[in-house]
Scaffold this active site. Structure first.
Site, PDB file in Angstrom:
ATOM      1  N   CYS A  95      23.601   0.283 104.419  1.00 63.87           N
ATOM      2  CA  CYS A  95      23.358  -0.657 105.520  1.00 63.87           C
ATOM      3  C   CYS A  95      21.853  -0.869 105.712  1.00 63.87           C
ATOM      4  O   CYS A  95      21.211  -1.524 104.904  1.00 63.87           O
ATOM      5  CB  CYS A  95      24.062  -0.187 106.779  1.00 63.87           C
ATOM      6  SG  CYS A  95      24.194  -1.471 108.051  1.00 63.87           S
ATOM      7  N   HIS A 199      29.742   1.235 105.379  1.00 61.01           N
ATOM      8  CA  HIS A 199      29.414   2.635 105.654  1.00 61.01           C
ATOM      9  C   HIS A 199      30.460   3.578 105.049  1.00 61.01           C
ATOM     10  O   HIS A 199      31.402   3.999 105.746  1.00 61.01           O
ATOM     11  CB  HIS A 199      29.339   2.867 107.166  1.00 61.01           C
ATOM     12  CG  HIS A 199      28.127   2.264 107.802  1.00 61.01           C
ATOM     13  ND1 HIS A 199      26.917   2.917 107.871  1.00 61.01           N
ATOM     14  CD2 HIS A 199      27.939   1.059 108.394  1.00 61.01           C
ATOM     15  CE1 HIS A 199      26.033   2.150 108.484  1.00 61.01           C
ATOM     16  NE2 HIS A 199      26.631   1.008 108.815  1.00 61.01           N
ATOM     17  N   GLU A 201      30.179   6.645 104.497  1.00 62.50           N
ATOM     18  CA  GLU A 201      30.113   7.947 105.161  1.00 62.50           C
ATOM     19  C   GLU A 201      31.060   8.043 106.345  1.00 62.50           C
ATOM     20  O   GLU A 201      31.307   9.140 106.849  1.00 62.50           O
ATOM     21  CB  GLU A 201      28.673   8.242 105.609  1.00 62.50           C
ATOM     22  CG  GLU A 201      28.170   7.463 106.800  1.00 62.50           C
ATOM     23  CD  GLU A 201      27.637   6.089 106.472  1.00 62.50           C
ATOM     24  OE1 GLU A 201      26.873   5.535 107.296  1.00 62.50           O
ATOM     25  OE2 GLU A 201      27.968   5.549 105.405  1.00 62.50           O
TER      26      GLU A 201
END
Length: 236
Positions: A95, A199, A201
């Site tokens: 990002c 994202h 994660e």
């Protein structure tokens, strides 16, 4: 011994702890440092095997998302990061981290405001094209799902750049920003640098998906982190 990943954060970063958790699950040790501290001690790159630029809103996205941080990154440690990659070690930008890599010239193309003109926060589906050569996506055996949260994620580039560098694309009609050719992530010529707007994660455990409570199993994005750590381990 576990490889060590350096997580670079800047004022406004808000996903560094999530990235640390994902890397730990993948078998890496983590070290988190402010970008300013890395710029003051660029030799830290000699002590780590992976570099990750975490997401968020560095410097409040003043002058454009990732603009100031990207300039700071390139001016102080750009050559060091290029040498880091030349030595075979991988870099990941998520990002705002992707925006920094593009702004610094470490990845091609440009990122601009979403075609809707609005900040977008929702889940998307990603896949790696067959031509992709990124080490980060080498472990993908099907689509993965993860959220996006950005206002400047529309990727623009000519067809040659896209054909050569696209590492991930939005699929299942989930393009949230109008990126050319549904580009969600790009890699450099070596395949060691990956930048992506979504994202990963935030979907490393099944329970992080909003439909998990309905018993649905969706493609975990942890495989990206697993692949990065596996690459480092394969180098001995």
């Amino acid at each position: 011994m576990n490889p060590t990943a350096l997580i670079v954060r800047a004022p406004g970063t808000n996903r560094d702890h999530d990235v640390a958790y994902a890397l730990t699950l993948a078998g890496a040790s983590t070290k988190s440092m402010a970008l300013a501290a890395v710029c003051e001690r660029p030799a830290i790159l000699d002590e780590v095997q992976i570099v990750v630029l975490a997401g968020g809103f560095s410097y409040a996205d003043a002058l454009g998302a990732g603009a100031l941080a990207g300039l700071q990154l390139n001016r102080s440690v750009g050559d060091g990061l290029r040498a880091f990659v030349a030595s075979g070690r991988p870099v990941l930008g998520i990002c705002n981290g992707f925006q920094m890599l593009v702004r610094s010239g470490l990845l091609p193309g440009s990122l601009t405001h979403n075609d809707s003109g609005k900040f977008v926060c929702r889940w998307v589906t990603l896949e790696a094209p067959a031509s992709n050569s990124s080490i980060w996506t080498s472990g993908l055996d099907g689509p993965i799902e993860c959220p996006v949260a950005h206002g400047e994620g529309r990727y623009l580039a000519n067809c040659e750049v896209i054909d050569t560098h696209m590492a991930l694309r939005y699929t299942h009609h989930t393009n949230p920003n109008g990126s050319d050719a549904d580009v969600a992530g790009v890699s450099d010529e070596t395949g060691l640098i990956l930048g992506l707007m979504p994202h990963p994660e935030n979907h490393v455990l099944a329970r992080q998906h909003p439909r998990w409570h309905r018993g649905e199993q969706r493609g975990l994005a942890r495989s990206l982190f697993d692949a990065g750590v596996a690459h480092v381990r394969s180098r001995g």
